[in-house]
Design a protein around this motif. Structure first.
Motif, PDB file in Angstrom:
ATOM      1  N   ASN A   1       0.810  -1.217   0.000  1.00  0.00           N
ATOM      2  CA  ASN A   1       0.000   0.000   0.000  1.00  0.00           C
ATOM      3  C   ASN A   1       0.846   1.272   0.000  1.00  0.00           C
ATOM      4  O   ASN A   1       0.332   2.366  -0.252  1.00  0.00           O
ATOM      5  CB  ASN A   1      -0.935   0.009   1.218  1.00  0.00           C
ATOM      6  N   VAL A   2       2.127   1.145   0.287  1.00  0.00           N
ATOM      7  CA  VAL A   2       3.009   2.313   0.326  1.00  0.00           C
ATOM      8  C   VAL A   2       3.062   3.019  -1.032  1.00  0.00           C
ATOM      9  O   VAL A   2       3.324   4.225  -1.108  1.00  0.00           O
ATOM     10  CB  VAL A   2       4.427   1.898   0.790  1.00  0.00           C
ATOM     11  N   TYR A   3       2.759   2.299  -2.116  1.00  0.00           N
ATOM     12  CA  TYR A   3       2.835   2.903  -3.445  1.00  0.00           C
ATOM     13  C   TYR A   3       1.689   3.870  -3.725  1.00  0.00           C
ATOM     14  O   TYR A   3       1.712   4.593  -4.725  1.00  0.00           O
ATOM     15  CB  TYR A   3       2.927   1.814  -4.513  1.00  0.00           C
ATOM     16  N   GLU A   4       0.698   3.913  -2.823  1.00  0.00           N
ATOM     17  CA  GLU A   4      -0.358   4.920  -2.941  1.00  0.00           C
ATOM     18  C   GLU A   4       0.221   6.328  -2.767  1.00  0.00           C
ATOM     19  O   GLU A   4      -0.349   7.313  -3.240  1.00  0.00           O
ATOM     20  CB  GLU A   4      -1.444   4.677  -1.887  1.00  0.00           C
ATOM     21  N   ILE A   5       1.375   6.420  -2.098  1.00  0.00           N
ATOM     22  CA  ILE A   5       1.975   7.719  -1.805  1.00  0.00           C
ATOM     23  C   ILE A   5       2.337   8.475  -3.077  1.00  0.00           C
ATOM     24  O   ILE A   5       2.310   9.710  -3.106  1.00  0.00           O
ATOM     25  CB  ILE A   5       3.219   7.522  -0.903  1.00  0.00           C
ATOM     26  N   GLN A   6       2.658   7.747  -4.146  1.00  0.00           N
ATOM     27  CA  GLN A   6       3.095   8.422  -5.366  1.00  0.00           C
ATOM     28  C   GLN A   6       1.993   9.266  -6.001  1.00  0.00           C
ATOM     29  O   GLN A   6       2.263  10.088  -6.886  1.00  0.00           O
ATOM     30  CB  GLN A   6       3.634   7.417  -6.371  1.00  0.00           C
ATOM     31  N   LYS A   7       0.739   9.099  -5.528  1.00  0.00           N
ATOM     32  CA  LYS A   7      -0.365   9.919  -6.028  1.00  0.00           C
ATOM     33  C   LYS A   7      -0.383  11.315  -5.402  1.00  0.00           C
ATOM     34  O   LYS A   7      -1.067  12.212  -5.903  1.00  0.00           O
ATOM     35  CB  LYS A   7      -1.702   9.242  -5.734  1.00  0.00           C
ATOM     36  N   LEU A   8       0.372  11.497  -4.313  1.00  0.00           N
ATOM     37  CA  LEU A   8       0.302  12.741  -3.547  1.00  0.00           C
ATOM     38  C   LEU A   8       1.231  13.786  -4.161  1.00  0.00           C
ATOM     39  O   LEU A   8       2.293  14.113  -3.630  1.00  0.00           O
ATOM     40  CB  LEU A   8       0.670  12.474  -2.092  1.00  0.00           C
ATOM     41  N   VAL A   9       0.815  14.355  -5.263  1.00  0.00           N
ATOM     42  CA  VAL A   9       1.687  15.210  -6.079  1.00  0.00           C
ATOM     43  C   VAL A   9       2.040  16.526  -5.390  1.00  0.00           C
ATOM     44  O   VAL A   9       3.002  17.190  -5.786  1.00  0.00           O
ATOM     45  CB  VAL A   9       1.033  15.486  -7.439  1.00  0.00           C
ATOM     46  N   ALA A  10       1.297  16.930  -4.351  1.00  0.00           N
ATOM     47  CA  ALA A  10       1.592  18.183  -3.646  1.00  0.00           C
ATOM     48  C   ALA A  10       2.508  17.972  -2.442  1.00  0.00           C
ATOM     49  O   ALA A  10       2.870  18.940  -1.766  1.00  0.00           O
ATOM     50  CB  ALA A  10       0.287  18.847  -3.191  1.00  0.00           C
ATOM     51  N   LEU A  11       2.902  16.727  -2.194  1.00  0.00           N
ATOM     52  CA  LEU A  11       3.644  16.390  -0.977  1.00  0.00           C
ATOM     53  C   LEU A  11       4.986  17.120  -0.906  1.00  0.00           C
ATOM     54  O   LEU A  11       5.757  17.130  -1.869  1.00  0.00           O
ATOM     55  CB  LEU A  11       3.871  14.877  -0.918  1.00  0.00           C
ATOM     56  N   GLU A  12       5.252  17.702   0.278  1.00  0.00           N
ATOM     57  CA  GLU A  12       6.515  18.413   0.519  1.00  0.00           C
ATOM     58  C   GLU A  12       7.390  17.695   1.539  1.00  0.00           C
ATOM     59  O   GLU A  12       8.626  17.811   1.479  1.00  0.00           O
ATOM     60  CB  GLU A  12       6.243  19.845   0.992  1.00  0.00           C
ATOM     61  N   LYS A  13       6.772  16.970   2.473  1.00  0.00           N
ATOM     62  CA  LYS A  13       7.522  16.250   3.501  1.00  0.00           C
ATOM     63  C   LYS A  13       7.007  14.816   3.589  1.00  0.00           C
ATOM     64  O   LYS A  13       5.803  14.596   3.722  1.00  0.00           O
ATOM     65  CB  LYS A  13       7.363  16.928   4.871  1.00  0.00           C
ATOM     66  N   LEU A  14       7.932  13.844   3.517  1.00  0.00           N
ATOM     67  CA  LEU A  14       7.559  12.430   3.548  1.00  0.00           C
ATOM     68  C   LEU A  14       8.477  11.664   4.487  1.00  0.00           C
ATOM     69  O   LEU A  14       9.703  11.779   4.398  1.00  0.00           O
ATOM     70  CB  LEU A  14       7.634  11.828   2.148  1.00  0.00           C
ATOM     71  N   LYS A  15       7.852  10.865   5.374  1.00  0.00           N
ATOM     72  CA  LYS A  15       8.601   9.987   6.271  1.00  0.00           C
ATOM     73  C   LYS A  15       8.005   8.590   6.198  1.00  0.00           C
ATOM     74  O   LYS A  15       6.808   8.410   6.438  1.00  0.00           O
ATOM     75  CB  LYS A  15       8.541  10.500   7.716  1.00  0.00           C
ATOM     76  N   VAL A  16       8.838   7.604   5.847  1.00  0.00           N
ATOM     77  CA  VAL A  16       8.410   6.207   5.773  1.00  0.00           C
ATOM     78  C   VAL A  16       9.326   5.396   6.674  1.00  0.00           C
ATOM     79  O   VAL A  16      10.528   5.303   6.431  1.00  0.00           O
ATOM     80  CB  VAL A  16       8.479   5.673   4.326  1.00  0.00           C
ATOM     81  N   ASP A  17       8.745   4.811   7.721  1.00  0.00           N
ATOM     82  CA  ASP A  17       9.518   4.102   8.751  1.00  0.00           C
ATOM     83  C   ASP A  17       8.969   2.691   8.912  1.00  0.00           C
ATOM     84  O   ASP A  17       7.886   2.500   9.466  1.00  0.00           O
ATOM     85  CB  ASP A  17       9.431   4.875  10.071  1.00  0.00           C
ATOM     86  N   HIS A  18       9.705   1.714   8.389  1.00  0.00           N
ATOM     87  CA  HIS A  18       9.323   0.308   8.572  1.00  0.00           C
ATOM     88  C   HIS A  18       9.781  -0.109   9.969  1.00  0.00           C
ATOM     89  O   HIS A  18      10.969  -0.149  10.265  1.00  0.00           O
ATOM     90  CB  HIS A  18       9.990  -0.564   7.511  1.00  0.00           C
ATOM     91  N   ASN A  19       8.841  -0.431  10.840  1.00  0.00           N
ATOM     92  CA  ASN A  19       9.110  -0.548  12.266  1.00  0.00           C
ATOM     93  C   ASN A  19       9.461  -1.968  12.711  1.00  0.00           C
ATOM     94  O   ASN A  19       9.332  -2.284  13.891  1.00  0.00           O
ATOM     95  CB  ASN A  19       7.889  -0.046  13.063  1.00  0.00           C
ATOM     96  N   TYR A  20       9.886  -2.808  11.803  1.00  0.00           N
ATOM     97  CA  TYR A  20      10.203  -4.198  12.156  1.00  0.00           C
ATOM     98  C   TYR A  20      11.635  -4.492  11.735  1.00  0.00           C
ATOM     99  O   TYR A  20      11.941  -4.676  10.563  1.00  0.00           O
ATOM    100  CB  TYR A  20       9.210  -5.158  11.492  1.00  0.00           C
ATOM    101  N   TYR A  21      12.529  -4.500  12.731  1.00  0.00           N
ATOM    102  CA  TYR A  21      13.958  -4.502  12.441  1.00  0.00           C
ATOM    103  C   TYR A  21      14.517  -5.881  12.110  1.00  0.00           C
ATOM    104  O   TYR A  21      15.675  -6.009  11.765  1.00  0.00           O
ATOM    105  CB  TYR A  21      14.715  -3.881  13.620  1.00  0.00           C
ATOM    106  N   LEU A  22      13.710  -6.908  12.222  1.00  0.00           N
ATOM    107  CA  LEU A  22      14.177  -8.235  11.832  1.00  0.00           C
ATOM    108  C   LEU A  22      14.194  -8.392  10.319  1.00  0.00           C
ATOM    109  O   LEU A  22      14.803  -9.317   9.792  1.00  0.00           O
ATOM    110  CB  LEU A  22      13.287  -9.313  12.464  1.00  0.00           C
ATOM    111  N   ASP A  23      13.505  -7.512   9.635  1.00  0.00           N
ATOM    112  CA  ASP A  23      13.516  -7.557   8.179  1.00  0.00           C
ATOM    113  C   ASP A  23      13.460  -6.144   7.625  1.00  0.00           C
ATOM    114  O   ASP A  23      12.980  -5.231   8.276  1.00  0.00           O
ATOM    115  CB  ASP A  23      12.321  -8.361   7.652  1.00  0.00           C
ATOM    116  N   ARG A  24      14.007  -5.980   6.426  1.00  0.00           N
ATOM    117  CA  ARG A  24      13.929  -4.700   5.734  1.00  0.00           C
ATOM    118  C   ARG A  24      12.967  -4.861   4.560  1.00  0.00           C
ATOM    119  O   ARG A  24      13.106  -5.765   3.757  1.00  0.00           O
ATOM    120  CB  ARG A  24      15.307  -4.269   5.235  1.00  0.00           C
ATOM    121  N   LYS A  25      12.006  -3.983   4.490  1.00  0.00           N
ATOM    122  CA  LYS A  25      10.987  -4.076   3.464  1.00  0.00           C
ATOM    123  C   LYS A  25      11.520  -3.601   2.120  1.00  0.00           C
ATOM    124  O   LYS A  25      12.146  -2.540   2.017  1.00  0.00           O
ATOM    125  CB  LYS A  25       9.766  -3.234   3.868  1.00  0.00           C
ATOM    126  N   ASP A  26      11.272  -4.388   1.070  1.00  0.00           N
ATOM    127  CA  ASP A  26      11.643  -3.984  -0.285  1.00  0.00           C
ATOM    128  C   ASP A  26      10.710  -2.880  -0.764  1.00  0.00           C
ATOM    129  O   ASP A  26       9.492  -3.082  -0.841  1.00  0.00           O
ATOM    130  CB  ASP A  26      11.556  -5.175  -1.248  1.00  0.00           C
TER     131      ASP A  26
END
Length: 372
Positions: free
Chosen positions: A166-191
């Motif tokens: 669902n993170v790819y929904e963010i690309q629709k936000l064409v007015a976005l000025e500040k973005l923070k994406v934090d995957h909170n599970y340190y046993l794996d890194r999300k592709d």
């Protein structure tokens, strides 16, 4: 005998003084619920007090929680909800949607479920919100981002939790000025194809990514993030190069893993011309020669947080650092702030600096981590 008078017979100015003497919001709300006139006095007392309304589930009953929203909703601009979602129901959603007509920001912390109710609220506020922040507590689909993807006027977005497709929904936000994406599970890194997501965000000024595996994209995307001024990369894997950031002013780069061992330093040098602030914990650590290259390549740098982990310190080396800073037009009135986060290195640097000419060009705060 005169008719007895009660608290509701007092003028609103006097009732305002009574509310001022009540310390806790929960007590004020209990009093406000006792009578219609006391409710009006509470609204008079509150005025602009609820520009930022922060809710804690354990502190208020449902009715008490809804009262300020219904009565003071027009003054609320920033709504913060902290809890597991016990009160996320139709009454809350309707109250916020109907009464908070000037709302600009919503922040939801520690939600475990009730995504459907939050989505309903976001749909109601679609044309109002400029800033949205979510901290997901448990590992479940981040479907809320589907509702966020429709908010094309959104300027600030922060998501922390289990990052999924669902993170790819963010690309629709064409007015976005500040973005923070934090995957909170340190046993794996999300592709995540962060280059794909950012390709349409032409107004992006601040980007923060944590615990992601930044994937290479087969499609052609911009090799330059022209507008980016602040970049934070924490605990990420990078199989390919990031776009150039020629206007970068603030950079935090911690534990970035790349197939190119010198990539961190190369990235800093390539994008350091306008850099003012740098927080670095590169892996592998920057060596003595690389540290001097960093200072020469970042002439505007005035704040540096660094471990200086494998750099041998001696008088001549500290003198060279001061000479580079002098060439970078650092002055005693506006000194270079050097935060060394290794205790032993900080102690050695302080000792050598005290014996070196032009030591006033460096301010050395005692802000280090207590381990060697």
């Amino acid at each position: 005998m005169e008719n007895p008078r009660g608290i509701i017979d007092l003028p609103v100015e006097v009732l305002d003084l009574i509310f001022k003497h009540l310390t806790y919001l929960s007590i004020k709300l209990q009093l406000a619920q006792a009578h219609e006139k006391l409710t009006k006095a509470f609204v008079y007392h509150s005025r602009n007090e609820f520009r930022r309304y922060k809710l804690f589930e354990s502190a208020l009953s449902e009715e008490s929680m809804l009262l300020p929203i219904r009565e003071c909703g027009r003054t609320i601009e920033d709504f913060v909800f902290e809890g597991n979602g016990r009160f996320w129901n139709d009454a809350l959603v309707d109250a916020i949607g109907n009464h908070c007509t000037n709302l600009k920001s919503v922040k939801v912390l520690r939600f475990n479920s009730h995504s459907d109710k939050i989505c309903t609220l976001l749909v109601k506020l679609n044309k109002l919100l400029l800033s949205v922040s979510f901290k997901q507590e448990s590992r479940f689909p981040f479907v809320i981002l589907k509702a966020v993807g429709e908010m094309t006027q959104l300027k600030k977005l922060s998501v922390k939790g289990y990052i999924d497709e669902n993170v790819y929904e963010i690309q629709k936000l064409v007015a976005l000025e500040k973005l923070k994406v934090d995957h909170n599970y340190y046993l794996d890194r999300k592709d995540v194809h962060i280059l794909k997501i950012c390709s349409s965000l032409k107004n992006l000024r601040e980007l923060s990514i944590t615990n992601l595996h930044i994937m290479p994209c087969e499609e052609e995307h911009s090799k330059v993030w022209v507008g980016l001024e602040t970049l934070t990369i924490f605990s990420c894997t990078l199989p390919t190069a990031l776009p150039d950031c020629p206007n970068l002013k603030d950079l935090s780069i911690h534990y970035l893993q790349s197939s190119n061992e010198d990539y961190c330093l190369q990235f800093i040098l390539k994008n350091g011309k306008k850099l003012d602030n740098l927080y670095e914990k590169c892996r592998p650590p920057i060596d003595a020669n690389g540290f001097l290259q960093l200072l020469r390549g970042c002439p505007n740098l005035r704040y540096l947080y660094t471990p200086m982990e494998y750099i041998k310190l001696y008088s001549g080396y500290v003198s060279t650092i001061l000479e580079i800073l002098r060439e970078n037009k650092v002055t005693r009135e506006d000194p270079f702030v050097l935060v060394i986060c290794r205790r032993i290195k900080w102690k050695w640097f302080r000792r050598l600096l005290s014996r070196t000419p032009n030591a006033e060009l460096i301010r050395l705060p005692q802000r280090y981590e207590y381990y060697t």
